[in-house]
Design a protein around this motif. Structure first.
Motif, PDB file in Angstrom:
ATOM      1  N   HIS A 138      40.120  44.682  39.376  1.00 59.01           N
ATOM      2  CA  HIS A 138      38.734  44.745  38.899  1.00 59.01           C
ATOM      3  C   HIS A 138      38.421  43.651  37.885  1.00 59.01           C
ATOM      4  O   HIS A 138      37.359  43.000  37.987  1.00 59.01           O
ATOM      5  CB  HIS A 138      38.451  46.131  38.329  1.00 59.01           C
ATOM      6  N   PRO A 139      39.288  43.389  36.884  1.00 63.23           N
ATOM      7  CA  PRO A 139      39.007  42.247  36.003  1.00 63.23           C
ATOM      8  C   PRO A 139      38.935  40.927  36.771  1.00 63.23           C
ATOM      9  O   PRO A 139      38.128  40.052  36.434  1.00 63.23           O
ATOM     10  CB  PRO A 139      40.197  42.257  35.034  1.00 63.23           C
ATOM     11  N   LEU A 145      37.825  40.384  39.932  1.00 62.47           N
ATOM     12  CA  LEU A 145      36.560  40.249  40.645  1.00 62.47           C
ATOM     13  C   LEU A 145      35.391  39.952  39.704  1.00 62.47           C
ATOM     14  O   LEU A 145      34.407  39.319  40.111  1.00 62.47           O
ATOM     15  CB  LEU A 145      36.276  41.527  41.441  1.00 62.47           C
ATOM     16  N   GLU A 146      35.524  40.392  38.459  1.00 68.00           N
ATOM     17  CA  GLU A 146      34.444  40.162  37.499  1.00 68.00           C
ATOM     18  C   GLU A 146      34.440  38.750  36.931  1.00 68.00           C
ATOM     19  O   GLU A 146      33.517  38.371  36.208  1.00 68.00           O
ATOM     20  CB  GLU A 146      34.559  41.182  36.361  1.00 68.00           C
ATOM     21  N   ASP A 174      31.218  34.165  39.542  1.00 66.11           N
ATOM     22  CA  ASP A 174      29.758  34.214  39.609  1.00 66.11           C
ATOM     23  C   ASP A 174      29.320  33.682  40.976  1.00 66.11           C
ATOM     24  O   ASP A 174      29.013  32.502  41.153  1.00 66.11           O
ATOM     25  CB  ASP A 174      29.160  33.370  38.480  1.00 66.11           C
TER      26      ASP A 174
END
Length: 517
Positions: free
Chosen positions: A432-433, A435-436, A439
């Motif tokens: 999850h970190p 994919l964040e 942009d």
């Protein structure tokens, strides 16, 4: 598997004397564990002698003592109550087979992965368990069969003899090391009790109280070979295998952790896979000779090591000595005061507990302190296997959580392409970190992730890359990967036409363009 060690005069004497000391301490332990398992005392005594003998020869840790143990006894009590002793013997044989297979497939090496906080919790918890087990020796049964704490002269005599035993064990090595202090303490306290006619509980009293039989004795004959009298069908297998599997796991975990503790004490290294095979062979034989099964015993192992027993002869002496007590010297062993054995075990508790761990709580991460405490508590209230599993799982989760925060990127442009310089491991906890960090809507037509300082570790990472590639694809953009290691590239082949290796900058990876196009 078999080796003929060379003995010096000193090591020979130490092994023989320490083995005799251990044999004396094994008697009440084996009887008590047999009582816990719901079987007769000889079933526990035979198991202690047979398992101790075969693991001393074939095991992977010279100086380690094995026998009937409480951790195995608590597993089998339900089997004995529901199906009887014959099913127990069959389960012990199957338990041994599972343990041999664990050694053959070299699963013993995984014990080295147990974190140090779990080891500290295991040792401390086991020391507390040994201590609490000895407190039961300060109880007696009245005429109605109800247990209550000792009081009056009986209690004071017991306490005085325990204190005398502990004092001898502590101070005698400062004067001489000619004989093990524990053996000297047992002999001296027995003689004091005999010549001063002190009224205190003996091994015979302990046995008769445990069994409820006023005529009980540890005397017996040679164990005889017999095949467990059970029906060989699928229903029987369904009953036996679950118990055998749990017994095998519990036995191996306790044995291999004890092996690791002794390795640290003696600054040597045992062979974990060989120990698996040795434990398995011992339990197979035990099952065919009417024993209850068992594993390594950290308390008796500590007695042996601290009495100078470092070789295989010490374990052999303990096993042969115990069998000789059963066959020829039961009356002598039965007169040993329980207080002497309790005093020896109290000294084992003091030596086993890692007192230095109490000073670590302000110096190590709080999570490690929590693991030490938690494993100790779970060991006390459940069993060793559960405690170790809980500790390892918590350590793994903490490790994953901490490393999930270590993933980061630095971005820059190469012409019209945007480069994401990824740093850190990409695995299930950091997905999850990861994919964040991107942009998608603001990025240019071509985006390159540089894995020179990163690593793709598992299937969750592959799925994360697939998800990211799909996001760019929906935005009519292309995602490229470069600087992948060989093993990462193999994992990422599953991503198919959504990923691409830059073969110009990575000439070492000869990947056909058609496979990724």
């Amino acid at each position: 598997m078999f080796e003929f060690p060379k003995f010096s005069g000193a090591s020979l004497r130490n092994d023989l004397l320490s083995g005799i000391t251990v044999a004396l301490a094994l008697v009440p332990e084996a009887v008590a564990f047999a009582f816990v398992a719901g079987v007769g005392p000889l079933v526990g005594l035979y198991a202690a002698a047979i398992i101790g003998f075969f693991t001393a020869i074939f095991g992977g840790r010279p100086g380690m003592i094995s026998g009937a143990t409480g951790s195995v006894a608590v597993v089998i009590v339900a089997l004995v109550l529901q199906h009887g002793e014959q099913y127990l013997f069959a389960a012990v044989v199957m338990m041994g087979i599972f343990q041999i297979l664990a050694g053959v497939f070299r699963l013993g090496k995984f014990i080295r992965m147990v974190p140090h906080p779990v080891m500290l919790g295991f040792v401390n918890g086991l020391a507390i368990v040994i201590f609490l087990a000895q407190l039961g020796n300060f109880k007696v049964k009245d005429a109605a069969g109800i247990s209550h704490w000792m009081s009056g002269p009986q209690l004071w005599i017991m306490l005085a003899l325990v204190a005398l035993t502990m004092a001898i064990v502590h101070f005698l090595p400062k004067l001489t090391k000619a004989i093990p202090a524990s053996l000297a303490a047992i002999v001296i306290v027995t003689l004091v009790t005999y010549f001063f006619n002190l009224h205190t509980r003996t091994v015979l009293d302990f046995l008769q109280q445990m069994t409820g039989n006023p005529h009980a004795t540890i005397a017996g004959g040679w164990p005889t070979f017999h095949i467990p009298d059970i029906a060989l069908n699928w229903e029987t297998i369904k009953v036996v295998i679950p118990y055998a599997f749990i017994m095998a796991g519990v036995g191996l975990i306790e044995s291999l952790l004890t092996l690791t503790v002794i390795d640290e004490m003696t600054e040597t290294r045992g062979r974990s896979n060989r120990e698996c095979v040795g434990q398995g062979l011992a339990n197979v034989v035990t099952g065919f000779f009417g024993g209850m099964g068992g594993c390594a015993m950290i308390g008796q192992s500590m007695i042996n090591i601290r009495s100078g027993g470092r070789g295989r002869l010490s374990g052999l002496t303990a096993a042969v000595g115990l069998m000789c007590f059963i066959l020829f010297a039961s009356t002598l062993i039965e007169m040993i005061p329980i207080a002497a054995l309790v005093g020896v075990m109290f000294m084992v508790v003091i030596a086993t507990f890692e007192w230095s761990s109490l000073r670590l709580f302000n110096k190590i991460p709080k999570t490690d302190s929590l693991v030490i405490i938690l494993v100790s508590v779970v060991t006390i209230f459940t069993d060793l296997a559960t405690a170790v599993f809980v500790g390892v799982i918590i350590c793994a989760l903490v490790f994953a959580w901490k490393h999930a925060k270590n993933i980061s990127v630095q971005t820059h442009l190469e012409g019209d392409d945007k480069i994401y310089q990824l740093t850190g491991p990409l695995f299930f906890s950091s997905v999850h970190p990861f994919l964040e960090l991107f942009d998608v809507h603001s990025d240019p037509k071509h985006v390159i992730i540089d894995f020179a300082n990163a690593r793709v570790s598992d299937h969750s990472a592959i799925e994360a890359i697939d998800t990211l590639a799909e996001r760019y694809l929906k935005a009519n953009k292309q995602l490229h990967l470069r600087h992948l290691s060989g093993d990462c590239r193999k994992l990422l082949k599953k991503a198919g036409n959504l990923v691409e290796v830059n073969v110009i900058e990575d000439p070492h990876y000869h990947v056909a363009d058609d496979a990724l196009a």
